[in-house]
Design a protein around this motif. Structure first.
Motif, PDB file in Angstrom:
ATOM      1  N   LEU A 123       0.733  -1.381   0.010  1.00  0.00           N
ATOM      2  CA  LEU A 123      -0.106  -0.161  -0.010  1.00  0.00           C
ATOM      3  C   LEU A 123       1.021   1.282   0.010  1.00  0.00           C
ATOM      4  O   LEU A 123       0.165   2.342  -0.236  1.00  0.00           O
ATOM      5  CB  LEU A 123      -0.964  -0.073   1.189  1.00  0.00           C
ATOM      6  N   ALA A 124       2.127   1.156   0.323  1.00  0.00           N
ATOM      7  CA  ALA A 124       3.001   2.436   0.322  1.00  0.00           C
ATOM      8  C   ALA A 124       3.748   2.625  -0.947  1.00  0.00           C
ATOM      9  O   ALA A 124       3.899   1.422  -1.595  1.00  0.00           O
ATOM     10  CB  ALA A 124       3.842   2.226   1.874  1.00  0.00           C
ATOM     11  N   ARG A 125       4.314   3.561  -1.038  1.00  0.00           N
ATOM     12  CA  ARG A 125       5.315   3.706  -2.323  1.00  0.00           C
ATOM     13  C   ARG A 125       6.596   3.255  -2.026  1.00  0.00           C
ATOM     14  O   ARG A 125       7.087   3.626  -0.780  1.00  0.00           O
ATOM     15  CB  ARG A 125       5.382   5.412  -2.635  1.00  0.00           C
ATOM     16  N   GLU A 126       7.374   2.680  -2.799  1.00  0.00           N
ATOM     17  CA  GLU A 126       8.464   2.008  -2.460  1.00  0.00           C
ATOM     18  C   GLU A 126       9.707   3.319  -2.037  1.00  0.00           C
ATOM     19  O   GLU A 126      10.677   2.755  -1.507  1.00  0.00           O
ATOM     20  CB  GLU A 126       8.977   1.452  -3.589  1.00  0.00           C
ATOM     21  N   ALA A 218       0.128   9.268   0.286  1.00  0.00           N
ATOM     22  CA  ALA A 218       0.803   8.917   1.461  1.00  0.00           C
ATOM     23  C   ALA A 218       0.012   7.317   1.719  1.00  0.00           C
ATOM     24  O   ALA A 218      -1.136   7.059   1.386  1.00  0.00           O
ATOM     25  CB  ALA A 218       0.243   9.933   2.527  1.00  0.00           C
ATOM     26  N   TYR A 219       0.812   6.763   2.703  1.00  0.00           N
ATOM     27  CA  TYR A 219       0.338   5.622   3.285  1.00  0.00           C
ATOM     28  C   TYR A 219      -0.141   5.976   4.775  1.00  0.00           C
ATOM     29  O   TYR A 219       0.847   6.351   5.415  1.00  0.00           O
ATOM     30  CB  TYR A 219       1.237   4.312   2.949  1.00  0.00           C
ATOM     31  N   ILE A 220      -1.167   5.581   5.374  1.00  0.00           N
ATOM     32  CA  ILE A 220      -1.523   5.751   6.706  1.00  0.00           C
ATOM     33  C   ILE A 220      -1.611   4.486   7.490  1.00  0.00           C
ATOM     34  O   ILE A 220      -2.374   3.572   6.868  1.00  0.00           O
ATOM     35  CB  ILE A 220      -2.856   6.628   6.786  1.00  0.00           C
ATOM     36  N   LEU A 221      -1.069   4.232   8.596  1.00  0.00           N
ATOM     37  CA  LEU A 221      -1.145   3.267   9.325  1.00  0.00           C
ATOM     38  C   LEU A 221      -2.040   3.610  10.638  1.00  0.00           C
ATOM     39  O   LEU A 221      -1.252   4.468  11.247  1.00  0.00           O
ATOM     40  CB  LEU A 221       0.222   2.407   9.577  1.00  0.00           C
ATOM     41  N   ARG A 280      -1.819  -0.866  -3.873  1.00  0.00           N
ATOM     42  CA  ARG A 280      -1.848   0.769  -4.444  1.00  0.00           C
ATOM     43  C   ARG A 280      -1.955   0.832  -5.987  1.00  0.00           C
ATOM     44  O   ARG A 280      -1.372   0.114  -6.807  1.00  0.00           O
ATOM     45  CB  ARG A 280      -0.563   1.288  -3.872  1.00  0.00           C
ATOM     46  N   ARG A 281      -2.794   1.463  -6.298  1.00  0.00           N
ATOM     47  CA  ARG A 281      -2.966   1.713  -7.970  1.00  0.00           C
ATOM     48  C   ARG A 281      -2.192   2.758  -8.605  1.00  0.00           C
ATOM     49  O   ARG A 281      -1.794   2.698  -9.413  1.00  0.00           O
ATOM     50  CB  ARG A 281      -4.564   1.949  -8.359  1.00  0.00           C
ATOM     51  N   ASN A 282      -1.790   3.851  -7.961  1.00  0.00           N
ATOM     52  CA  ASN A 282      -1.017   4.959  -8.459  1.00  0.00           C
ATOM     53  C   ASN A 282      -0.260   5.589  -7.329  1.00  0.00           C
ATOM     54  O   ASN A 282      -0.505   5.627  -6.021  1.00  0.00           O
ATOM     55  CB  ASN A 282      -1.817   5.758  -9.427  1.00  0.00           C
ATOM     56  N   ASN A 283       0.701   6.312  -7.631  1.00  0.00           N
ATOM     57  CA  ASN A 283       1.399   7.274  -6.704  1.00  0.00           C
ATOM     58  C   ASN A 283       0.681   8.430  -6.049  1.00  0.00           C
ATOM     59  O   ASN A 283       1.312   9.188  -5.184  1.00  0.00           O
ATOM     60  CB  ASN A 283       2.767   7.820  -7.430  1.00  0.00           C
ATOM     61  N   ILE A 286      -4.333   7.834  -1.718  1.00  0.00           N
ATOM     62  CA  ILE A 286      -3.922   7.713  -0.476  1.00  0.00           C
ATOM     63  C   ILE A 286      -4.434   6.479   0.182  1.00  0.00           C
ATOM     64  O   ILE A 286      -5.781   5.952  -0.061  1.00  0.00           O
ATOM     65  CB  ILE A 286      -4.581   8.856   0.508  1.00  0.00           C
ATOM     66  N   THR A 287      -3.621   5.474   0.914  1.00  0.00           N
ATOM     67  CA  THR A 287      -4.063   4.294   1.118  1.00  0.00           C
ATOM     68  C   THR A 287      -4.007   4.344   2.877  1.00  0.00           C
ATOM     69  O   THR A 287      -3.232   4.712   3.490  1.00  0.00           O
ATOM     70  CB  THR A 287      -3.079   3.215   0.726  1.00  0.00           C
TER      71      THR A 287
END
Length: 336
Positions: A123-126, A218-221, A280-283, A286-287
């Motif tokens: 779910l996050a960008r590498e 952004a990736y939110i945990l 994640r589908r694109n950069n 927001i996940t």
């Protein structure tokens, strides 16, 4: 039966190293989420009190049965006690005999952080370089170090309503390579962050930030919400992100999604691991991973620790189970 104490877990981490231990746990989590259908699963059983909750968390497959006893008492730190304490048991499914009793206060912090990283893999960008953490209590350092082992983090921004918790956090992570930036507000911390972790303990409904405070991509945990009536983000916020949970029957009771209808949830984590659904589908998307902690995660770390304890000869063998020449003569143990 093997007994592992806090001292045994400390020694284990010293022997194999923190980063290697996280890698072992994340690998085990991915393996176990990847064979989701092989497990007997259920929501945890919670007993709620005015000041907190005590829970039992079982999980089993054809080889092992595991469970954890865990509490959640947000007011405990004011009394000099931990918010979360836990013990775990791993048993042989063929005989029903317990193989190990282990401390799980430390292990819960490890597996919670490791699960957040596993979700971030999908779910996050590498290329995530900036992480913001809201809440610098007992689990904060575990979270940051787990992510730092898998993402090229350069900057950690942090905020807590308790200034002493922020001082503690800075002291514990002072020797790390990333920059530590204390912030005066939540919004300051999360602005333009690639990864945002919410780790607050207050037993109430909150809205820590709004969607406009969060950078695209952004990736939110969200790992601080863990009981009915306790949330960190608004229902309106959840409608604007790609939302993933561990196990719907449990998350809908005590996660952020307790505020929502089930159809708002995009996927359970196992569906991403098994490639049933894309992450994640694109950069710019927001996940959000709504992590409340699930018994499969305890199963995973207990089996890892049991294997390592045997490999490095850690722990104490104890005769908590009677050994009998005649299994029908239990009374004979009394030697009356």
């Amino acid at each position: 039966m093997k007994i592992l104490t806090v001292a045994d877990i400390q020694e284990l981490i010293q022997v194999i190293g923190l980063e290697n231990f996280f890698k072992r746990v994340i690998t085990a989590l991915e393996e176990d989420f990847g064979r989701w259908s092989e497990f007997i699963l259920s929501p945890r059983h919670g007993t709620y009190y005015p000041d907190g909750v005590i829970e039992l968390m079982p999980c089993a497959d054809r080889q092992h049965y595991a469970f954890k006893y865990v509490n959640g008492y947000p007011g405990n730190p004011l009394k000099g006690k931990l918010n979360v304490v836990a013990i775990g048991v791993l048993s042989d499914a063929d005989s029903g005999y317990p193989l190990m009793i282990s401390e799980m206060t430390l292990l819960t912090a490890f597996r919670t952080a490791a699960t957040g990283v596993l979700a971030a893999k999908y779910l996050a960008r590498e290329d995530a370089k900036t992480l913001a953490i809201i809440g610098t209590g007992a689990q904060a350092e575990f979270q940051v170090l787990a992510f730092a082992g898998f993402f090229p983090l350069e900057e950690i921004r942090f905020f807590d309503s308790d200034p002493q918790a922020m001082v503690k956090f800075s002291r514990n992570l002072a020797e790390q390579k990333f920059r530590l930036i204390p912030c005066d507000s939540i919004v300051e911390a999360v602005r333009d962050a690639d990864i945002v972790i919410t780790a607050t303990a207050a037993k109430k409904r909150q809205s820590l930030f709004e969607i406009e405070d969060i950078a695209p991509g952004a990736y939110i945990l969200a790992m601080g919400g863990d009981s009915p009536g306790k949330t960190e983000l608004s229902a309106e916020f959840l409608k604007q992100v790609r939302l993933v949970v561990e196990y719907k029957p449990q998350s809908l009771v005590e996660g952020e999604v307790q505020q929502c209808e089930a159809d708002l949830i995009y996927a359970e984590l196992w569906e991403l691991v098994c490639k049933n659904k894309p992450g994640r589908r694109n950069n710019r998307e927001i996940t959000l991973f709504d992590s409340v902690g699930f018994a499969l995660e305890d199963y995973s770390i207990l089996r890892v620790v049991y294997e390592l304890a045997k490999e490095y000869q850690l722990g104490t063998e104890s005769d908590l189970i009677p050994e009998l020449n005649d299994p029908k003569n239990l009374f004979g143990l009394l030697n009356l």
